[in-house]
Write a protein that holds these residues in place. Structure first.
Motif, short mmCIF file in Angstrom:
data_model
loop_
_atom_site.label_atom_id
_atom_site.label_comp_id
_atom_site.label_asym_id
_atom_site.label_seq_id
_atom_site.Cartn_x
_atom_site.Cartn_y
_atom_site.Cartn_z
N ALA A 37 0.83 -1.20 0.00
CA ALA A 37 0.00 0.00 0.00
C ALA A 37 0.87 1.25 0.00
N HIS A 38 1.94 1.24 0.80
CA HIS A 38 2.85 2.38 0.83
C HIS A 38 3.53 2.57 -0.53
N GLU A 39 3.94 1.47 -1.16
CA GLU A 39 4.61 1.55 -2.46
C GLU A 39 3.68 2.10 -3.53
N ILE A 40 2.40 1.76 -3.45
CA ILE A 40 1.43 2.22 -4.44
C ILE A 40 1.22 3.73 -4.31
N LYS A 41 1.32 4.26 -3.09
CA LYS A 41 1.04 5.67 -2.86
C LYS A 41 1.98 6.58 -3.65
N THR A 42 3.24 6.19 -3.82
CA THR A 42 4.21 7.05 -4.50
C THR A 42 3.88 7.22 -5.98
N PRO A 43 3.75 6.13 -6.77
CA PRO A 43 3.39 6.34 -8.17
C PRO A 43 1.99 6.96 -8.33
N LEU A 44 1.10 6.68 -7.40
CA LEU A 44 -0.24 7.28 -7.47
C LEU A 44 -0.15 8.80 -7.33
N SER A 45 0.72 9.25 -6.42
CA SER A 45 0.90 10.70 -6.25
C SER A 45 1.46 11.33 -7.52
N VAL A 46 2.38 10.62 -8.20
CA VAL A 46 2.95 11.12 -9.45
C VAL A 46 1.86 11.23 -10.52
N ILE A 47 1.01 10.20 -10.60
CA ILE A 47 -0.09 10.22 -11.58
C ILE A 47 -1.02 11.39 -11.30
N ARG A 48 -1.39 11.58 -10.03
CA ARG A 48 -2.30 12.67 -9.67
C ARG A 48 -1.70 14.03 -10.03
N MET A 49 -0.39 14.21 -9.74
CA MET A 49 0.25 15.48 -10.03
C MET A 49 0.26 15.77 -11.53
N ASN A 50 0.56 14.76 -12.34
CA ASN A 50 0.60 14.95 -13.78
C ASN A 50 -0.80 15.16 -14.36
N MET A 51 -1.80 14.53 -13.77
CA MET A 51 -3.18 14.77 -14.21
C MET A 51 -3.60 16.21 -13.92
N GLU A 52 -3.14 16.74 -12.78
CA GLU A 52 -3.45 18.14 -12.45
C GLU A 52 -2.79 19.09 -13.45
N LEU A 53 -1.55 18.78 -13.85
CA LEU A 53 -0.85 19.61 -14.84
C LEU A 53 -1.56 19.56 -16.19
N LEU A 54 -1.99 18.36 -16.58
CA LEU A 54 -2.72 18.23 -17.85
C LEU A 54 -4.05 18.99 -17.79
N ALA A 55 -4.71 18.90 -16.63
CA ALA A 55 -5.98 19.61 -16.48
C ALA A 55 -5.78 21.12 -16.61
N GLU A 56 -4.66 21.63 -16.08
CA GLU A 56 -4.36 23.06 -16.22
C GLU A 56 -4.15 23.43 -17.69
N ASP A 57 -3.46 22.54 -18.42
CA ASP A 57 -3.22 22.80 -19.85
C ASP A 57 -4.53 22.84 -20.64
N LEU A 58 -5.54 22.11 -20.16
CA LEU A 58 -6.82 22.05 -20.87
C LEU A 58 -7.92 22.76 -20.07
N ASP A 59 -7.50 23.80 -19.35
CA ASP A 59 -8.45 24.51 -18.50
C ASP A 59 -9.58 25.15 -19.32
N ASP A 60 -9.27 25.55 -20.54
CA ASP A 60 -10.28 26.18 -21.40
C ASP A 60 -10.30 25.49 -22.76
N PRO A 61 -10.89 24.27 -22.83
CA PRO A 61 -10.87 23.52 -24.10
C PRO A 61 -11.64 24.24 -25.21
N GLN A 62 -11.05 24.26 -26.40
CA GLN A 62 -11.65 24.98 -27.52
C GLN A 62 -12.27 24.05 -28.55
N THR A 63 -11.73 22.85 -28.67
CA THR A 63 -12.20 21.94 -29.72
C THR A 63 -12.88 20.73 -29.08
N PRO A 64 -13.70 20.00 -29.86
CA PRO A 64 -14.32 18.76 -29.33
C PRO A 64 -13.27 17.77 -28.83
N GLN A 65 -12.16 17.70 -29.54
CA GLN A 65 -11.10 16.78 -29.11
C GLN A 65 -10.55 17.17 -27.74
#
Length: 262
Positions: A37-65
């Motif tokens: 469980a402890h080992e899973i928490k580290t990569p999970l935190s990395v995934i969450r952080m990168n998802m937040e960065l991607l969400a910021e990049d797409l904060d104002d989506p312009q196209t259907p894609q």
């Protein structure tokens, strides 16, 4: 020659050895599960952080894609949060072993819980009715862990009354301990759910970890207390907790069996 006495002396030893082997195996599995469980928490935190960065990049989506991409990111974020909650619940569940038990007030702990949930109860039209014994004797308790367990039970009761109702909370002393009773007028549970509600990972709630009630039960039992549930579909649910009184210094009297007068 009669070998029975020799055989009898060996068997208990073998039985003890087998039991100890099972205990050791269980402890090893528990340690491995906690480490995993402890080992899973580290990569999970990395995934969450990168998802937040991607969400910021797409904060104002312009196209259907871009809009579809943002929806997928939000789905991954929701599942990451669910995994994080599951891991946190599991680690809390795995850690409940030795409690720091000190003399304390059960009334004080349940009052803390009720004061915390009162705004939610008011929003749902749930009336909280208190019958707390002002003369309640102190018990040995771990304040923060017991608060966590009681909060889980009370929140569970309030969630069972989305359209309003009442939650009756009673404390009182009985001949061998202190009793806490929670009675709600909620949706109640089927026999199957009532039987399985304390099983780890069993949940009827969407997105629930299934560890909240098992964790509450484990904490209560670590206080040398018992928890009983009675429920009826459409009528409500009653939880009854019975805590032993602290042993008096110098008392040699065997503790009485704990009984509830229902």
């Amino acid at each position: 020659m009669d070998h029975s006495s020799s055989h009898d002396s060996i068997e208990p030893s073998r039985e003890k050895s087998r039991d100890q082997y099972l205990v050791d195996q269980y402890n090893e599995i528990a340690r491995l599960a906690g480490s995993l469980a402890h080992e899973i928490k580290t990569p999970l935190s990395v995934i969450r952080m990168n998802m937040e960065l991607l969400a910021e990049d797409l904060d104002d989506p312009q196209t259907p894609q871009q809009r579809r991409a943002k929806q997928k990111i939000e789905t991954v974020q929701e599942q990451c949060e669910r995994l994080q909650g599951l891991l946190n619940d599991f680690l809390r569940f795995a850690r409940i072993r030795d409690l720091n038990l000190l003399p304390g007030s059960l009334n004080e702990q349940i009052e803390r819980v009720l004061n915390f949930v009162e705004p939610q109860a008011d929003r749902q039209g749930v009336e909280i009715i208190r019958y707390l014994d002002s003369e309640l004797p102190s018990i040995d308790l771990d304040a923060e862990l017991l608060y966590s367990a009681l909060l889980n039970l009370v929140v569970n009761a309030i969630q069972a009354m989305p359209d309003g109702g009442s939650l009756m909370v009673q404390t009182r002393e009985f001949r061998s301990g202190v009793l806490l009773r929670l009675v709600d007028t909620g949706c109640g549970m089927s026999d199957t759910t009532a039987l399985r509600m304390f099983d780890p990972f069993y949940s009827t709630k969407e997105g629930g970890s299934g560890l909240g009630l098992p964790l509450a039960k484990k904490i209560i039992e670590a206080h040398h207390a018992t928890i009983d549930v009675q429920s009826e579909l459409g009528r409500g649910t009653q939880f009854t907790l019975e805590f032993p009184l602290p042993k008096r210094i110098g008392s040699k009297k065997a503790p009485e069996s704990m009984e509830s007068d229902g």
